[in-house]
Design a protein around this motif. Structure first.
Motif, PDB file in Angstrom:
ATOM      1  N   SER A  29     -18.822  52.646  -8.609  1.00  0.00           N
ATOM      2  CA  SER A  29     -19.529  52.829  -7.339  1.00  0.00           C
ATOM      3  C   SER A  29     -20.203  51.561  -6.850  1.00  0.00           C
ATOM      4  O   SER A  29     -20.168  51.255  -5.653  1.00  0.00           O
ATOM      5  N   VAL A  30     -20.842  50.816  -7.764  1.00  0.00           N
ATOM      6  CA  VAL A  30     -21.590  49.642  -7.308  1.00  0.00           C
ATOM      7  C   VAL A  30     -20.655  48.548  -6.793  1.00  0.00           C
ATOM      8  O   VAL A  30     -21.005  47.810  -5.867  1.00  0.00           O
ATOM      9  N   LEU A  31     -19.472  48.455  -7.371  1.00  0.00           N
ATOM     10  CA  LEU A  31     -18.495  47.497  -6.841  1.00  0.00           C
ATOM     11  C   LEU A  31     -18.070  47.913  -5.445  1.00  0.00           C
ATOM     12  O   LEU A  31     -17.974  47.084  -4.526  1.00  0.00           O
ATOM     13  N   ASN A  32     -17.825  49.213  -5.246  1.00  0.00           N
ATOM     14  CA  ASN A  32     -17.433  49.690  -3.920  1.00  0.00           C
ATOM     15  C   ASN A  32     -18.564  49.558  -2.905  1.00  0.00           C
ATOM     16  O   ASN A  32     -18.318  49.291  -1.725  1.00  0.00           O
ATOM     17  N   LEU A  33     -19.808  49.739  -3.336  1.00  0.00           N
ATOM     18  CA  LEU A  33     -20.938  49.552  -2.426  1.00  0.00           C
ATOM     19  C   LEU A  33     -21.038  48.100  -1.972  1.00  0.00           C
ATOM     20  O   LEU A  33     -21.266  47.823  -0.789  1.00  0.00           O
ATOM     21  N   ALA A  34     -20.869  47.171  -2.902  1.00  0.00           N
ATOM     22  CA  ALA A  34     -20.926  45.751  -2.542  1.00  0.00           C
ATOM     23  C   ALA A  34     -19.775  45.367  -1.626  1.00  0.00           C
ATOM     24  O   ALA A  34     -19.918  44.484  -0.773  1.00  0.00           O
ATOM     25  N   ILE A  35     -18.636  46.029  -1.786  1.00  0.00           N
ATOM     26  CA  ILE A  35     -17.480  45.776  -0.918  1.00  0.00           C
ATOM     27  C   ILE A  35     -17.713  46.370   0.468  1.00  0.00           C
ATOM     28  O   ILE A  35     -17.403  45.749   1.488  1.00  0.00           O
TER      29      ILE A  35
END
Length: 345
Positions: A178-184
């Motif tokens: 999730s945190v990778l997708n949020l940063a993206i």
């Protein structure tokens, strides 16, 4: 500053005010603290702020996107004499709604006692992948977590506390994706992102079955309510591996074990396997070992893709380790220098 962030900040600045609440909760004999009357652009707002101890408070935040209140735990910085940055620290698959939380399973509260950052942890979101689901789910309800975390929550935290507008994010397991997708999804919103044992790919057949296992087998929801049909475009839109280029400029830390048991976390020496919890021992070795082996595969692929793109990343490939809290506590400690640097402290 991106457009969404600028709009949110401007809205908060216009609406900022303080109003008291009158409920009693949390610390014995203590009244709820004043809360800002500011709202996010969609009308989200802080409903109450209850002290937990001298450094921690529990917020109830109304999310307009999900039309419900979300409990959020906040730890204040060691020195609040000047504005401080914010670290968003997400729980794993249980969302903090069960006993598997940073506060109950690790030394995170003590670890941050001397750190000059706010630490913000939502205490809901189980089995949701902290993403925006395309449909409401009969079991898991309405999930618009990416909107909550990326648009609704940050301006409210900035309005309620003396922050300096700088933030990073870290998470484990399900939320490591999730945190990778949020940063993206929100380029520039987070200065740094740390993913501990998170599968950094979602749209290939193996990764889809992994996501399906989390959402349906453990959570009881329907994964197609999250991102649609398994071969559909929404899965590819939420695949960090396919969208890694959008992480350029963000400091990155990723970690994974191999699934091979290690010492002392995967032995009876682990205090979590004390009397009454002995049943956790085989689960950690068998189930946790298998999950971490898949995570290792995902993380390896993501590391190769970041290297191909020339995007710097710190990746910790541990030679041993299952999918379990002892390693995530170690990961939090190991990633702190990067997170502190990204936060400017």
């Amino acid at each position: 500053m991106d457009t969404k962030r600028a709009i949110a900040t401007a809205t908060v600045a216009l609406l900022f005010a303080l109003t008291p609440s009158v409920l009693n909760a949390g610390v014995a004999g203590a009244q709820d603290l004043p809360v800002t009357a500011a709202q996010s652009p969609d009308g989200s707002r802080i409903v109450s702020s209850t002290p937990i101890d001298d450094r921690q408070v529990k917020l109830e935040i109304y999310s307009a996107a999900m039309d419900k209140n979300i409990p959020v735990q906040v730890m204040k910085p060691a020195d609040g004499s000047v504005p401080r940055p914010v670290l968003y620290l997400l729980n794993g698959a249980g969302g903090g709604e069960d006993s598997a939380s940073w506060q109950s399973q690790t030394d995170s509260v003590e670890f941050f006692r001397d750190k000059n950052t706010f630490v913000v942890t939502p205490q809901q979101g189980k089995w949701s992948y902290y993403t925006d689901w395309i449909s409401d789910d009969p079991v898991l309800g309405r999930n618009k977590w990416q909107t909550f975390l990326g648009e609704e929550l940050p301006p409210l935290i900035d309005a309620q506390f003396d922050t300096n507008g700088t933030q990073s994010i870290a998470a484990l397991s399900m939320s490591g994706t999730s945190v990778l997708n949020l940063a993206i999804a929100y380029p520039g919103l987070y200065k740094g992102v740390a993913a501990y044992s998170g599968c950094a790919q979602t749209s290939d057949p193996l990764a889809q079955q992994f996501v399906k296992l989390v959402v349906e087998t453990y959570g009881g929801g329907n994964v197609e309510n999250m991102w649609g049909p398994l071969d559909g475009p929404v899965w590819r839109q939420n695949d960090p591996l396919l969208n890694a280029e959008k992480l350029r400029g963000t400091e990155i830390y990723m970690s994974t074990g191999t699934g091979i048991p290690g010492i002392p976390n995967d032995t009876p020496l682990n205090p979590r396997f004390e009397e009454g919890k002995a049943r956790l021992f085989p689960d950690q070795l068998l189930v946790g070992g298998g999950i971490e082996a898949v995570v290792n595969f995902c993380t390896s692929n993501m590391a190769k893709e970041l290297y191909r793109l020339g995007i710097p990343a710190q990746v910790d490939f541990r030679p041993v380790g299952t999918h379990s809290w002892g390693y995530w506590q170690d990961d939090l400690h190991a990633s702190w220098p990067m997170l502190a640097r990204s936060l400017g402290i």
